[in-house]
Design an enzyme around this catalytic site. Sequence first.
Site, PDB file in Angstrom:
ATOM      1  CE  LYS A   1       1.376  -7.327  -2.968  1.00  0.00           C
ATOM      2  NZ  LYS A   1       1.532  -6.659  -2.007  1.00  0.00           N
TER       3      LYS A   1
ATOM      4  CB  ALA B   1      -1.262   0.009   0.897  1.00  0.00           C
TER       5      ALA B   1
ATOM      6  CG  ASP C   1       4.350  -5.866   5.408  1.00  0.00           C
ATOM      7  OD1 ASP C   1       5.531  -6.230   5.785  1.00  0.00           O
ATOM      8  OD2 ASP C   1       3.342  -6.805   5.145  1.00  0.00           O
TER       9      ASP C   1
ATOM     10  CB  CYS D   1      -0.034 -17.592  30.837  1.00  0.00           C
ATOM     11  SG  CYS D   1      -0.689 -15.287  30.920  1.00  0.00           S
TER      12      CYS D   1
ATOM     13  CG  ASP E   1       7.196  -7.009  -2.482  1.00  0.00           C
ATOM     14  OD1 ASP E   1       6.626  -7.721  -2.563  1.00  0.00           O
ATOM     15  OD2 ASP E   1       6.202  -5.698  -2.412  1.00  0.00           O
TER      16      ASP E   1
ATOM     17  NE  ARG F   1      -3.134  -3.118   2.052  1.00  0.00           N
ATOM     18  CZ  ARG F   1      -4.299  -4.454   1.949  1.00  0.00           C
ATOM     19  NH1 ARG F   1      -5.199  -4.611   1.277  1.00  0.00           N
ATOM     20  NH2 ARG F   1      -3.190  -5.663   2.692  1.00  0.00           N
TER      21      ARG F   1
END
Length: 750
Positions: free
Chosen positions: A419, A369, A467, A523, A395, A406
Amino acid sequence: PHRVPTPQFLLGESDIGQNRAKASQRVLAELNPHVTVVAHDKELSEAFLASFQVVVLTESPLEEQLRIGDFCHARGICFIVADTKGLAGQLFCDFGKRFVVDDPAEGDPVCAAVQHISQGNPGVVTCMGAEDSRGHLFCDGDLVTFSGVEGMTELNGQEPVPVRVLDAFRLEIGDTSSFSPYHRGGLVLQVRLPQVHSYKPLCQALADPQIQVASPEELLRSRSLHAAFQALHAFRGEQGHLPRPRAPADTERVLELARSLGVQEGSLDEDVVRAFASVSAGDLCPIAAIVGALAAQEVLKATTGKFLPLDQWLYFDALECLELEGAVQLTEEDCSPMGSRYDGQIAVFGAAFQEQLGRQKYLVVGAGAIGCELLKTFAMMGLAAGPGRDLTIADMDTLALSNLHRQLLYRSTDISKPKSVVAAAAVQRMNPSIRVTAHQNQVGPATESFYGDNFFRCLDGVASALDTLEARAYLESRCRRCLTPLLDSGTEGPRGNVLAMVPPLTKPLGPAGTPDDSTFPLCTLRYFPRTIQHTLQWARDEFEGLFQLPAENINRFMEDPDFREQLPEGKALEVLEQVQGSLWERPRDWPDCVRWARQHWQSRYHDAITQLLHTFPPEHETSPGVPFWAGDRSCPHPLTFDPDNDTHLEYILAAAYLFAQAHKVPPCSDRAATQTILRSMVLPPFMPQEGLQIPLAEEWEEVQAPAGFFLPPDCGRLAELTQDLVQRKQELIGGEDVQMPLMEPIHFEK
């Protein structure tokens, strides 16, 4: 248009001479085939406008803004004005006399688990503390409702009541003295009531502006820009054109017109007006992107009634750019138009700067994006569009359907394509002069032979659009070592950040670490998940622990003779046991993978939950009258596997497929054959352990030892394990059918 405007990424050189609306319509329609896009190239008449819920004007004369604004206000049509001039942008909203906001606040409503409710006037609600011990997040006057309360059931389903905050864990509510005694459980949930807002029409808002600012110190600057935009409209009406770039006479005339508006003394920053006017003929893609995005956000608010709309003016500027070295000395001649697609930028930064942009060698890491937005902007700016230039896109991902909403460079026909390759082609369509190279690689430790120090040192800059914090931290370390400027950016929900690093002039961006508010104690993830975020994070960790880390450790063990010595002292036994387990569970064929997946399903969704309920039965109490399974703990139930259950079968197929891929075993897509294997399996009954300790808090999960102190490893077990693994390694290497690397690590991709 007679030339391609710098910020207009929908248009190309082949569209020159065509109507902008019609030329843009074709490309807009490709972005989402489910949205009908219609071009209108005639007058904006009242009959045409009357059918719309929202009207947005851009690049519109003030007279047209006033005419359409009055019409929309009278008809209850939401009206938005968005405009940019040079380094400044303007946004105005008028949503009518009575606009209802159904959900005025961002984020989810506040919710807390109830621990106790007193009988009294007023009653006192005690909330359970979350794992971060911050208590509840309610504020005085919040309206709340109750659900799931046992005992004091009169509260369940009651009309919203206001609360008064006593402290971080206690709230006062109304009279509960006549209610039944509280027994256990329950949730208290914030209720957000709709709000009604009234807006002034543009004709009134011009003279008496309500300007939204982040701090009072910014109000003078915004008021000055408010006057400057009006003066600019007057100048254009008077002269028939915008002020010439860096022309002192035109700049001073705009200032005179701003003064003549009757602005109160002391509420006009003349330096701001001069700076604005001197470059107002400019047209910049980044400024248009910011104001356009804000306007689109207001359209969503207008159509959904969600979140508070802008009240009513907003001004944005980057005039500080004019104070930078090289920009201060620019003259009218330096910024005069050249008949180029970049004239809008040259009007602000000059022709020499544009030439310098064209010679850049840049690396963009990530074409998601943010990467798409960066590449679009770079293409429009002319980055790497001159001699000796290069724009590299790295990428390793392929396009998925979920990316399309997006990531504007891609279309539905690009699904499953790399991409970087698709993005590079889109960039060249936007600006054929740019030299762009696509790399289907991950920039990381595994590709340092390709992206070495020489590669980074030859770059003028790197833009990070990654990201994960780990990947961003790695890229920062490489840029810092090679003294390469880095632009780092990231988003999280509705928030975002941009950081620039120019080594050695600026400080490092800082160590990457997962934000405090998005981490969960182990936990909670393993035993007591209560939100979808907990289950997603658990699944993400499960994926990495099953299909990535074991494969990476196995390959390092098989290929690196010093693997054992390189392991951290406190982790050696754990990692070697994991390697041993992975080697012994190596599948020979697809049925082995199915059997492994079935056993894993049983372990996770039956045995582990059965053990948890054996340790803490559903009726267990932490103290007399206080149930264990209440508040932020939801009592689970074990699942019974059914090969005819679609969800169960899909899980087995997915897990078996990934396990097969990691171990380089050919998979099988025959569902019936897989079901036959599953029906033939008989698993031994699970017997819960007695006295098993299950951690209830994060600190229970760690061995308590002084800082810097490591528990001594079991040396005998470590030696035995090492010997066993060495023998197993020799057996594998001696086999004829073994291929290196032994396993294929699978990296999670959204």
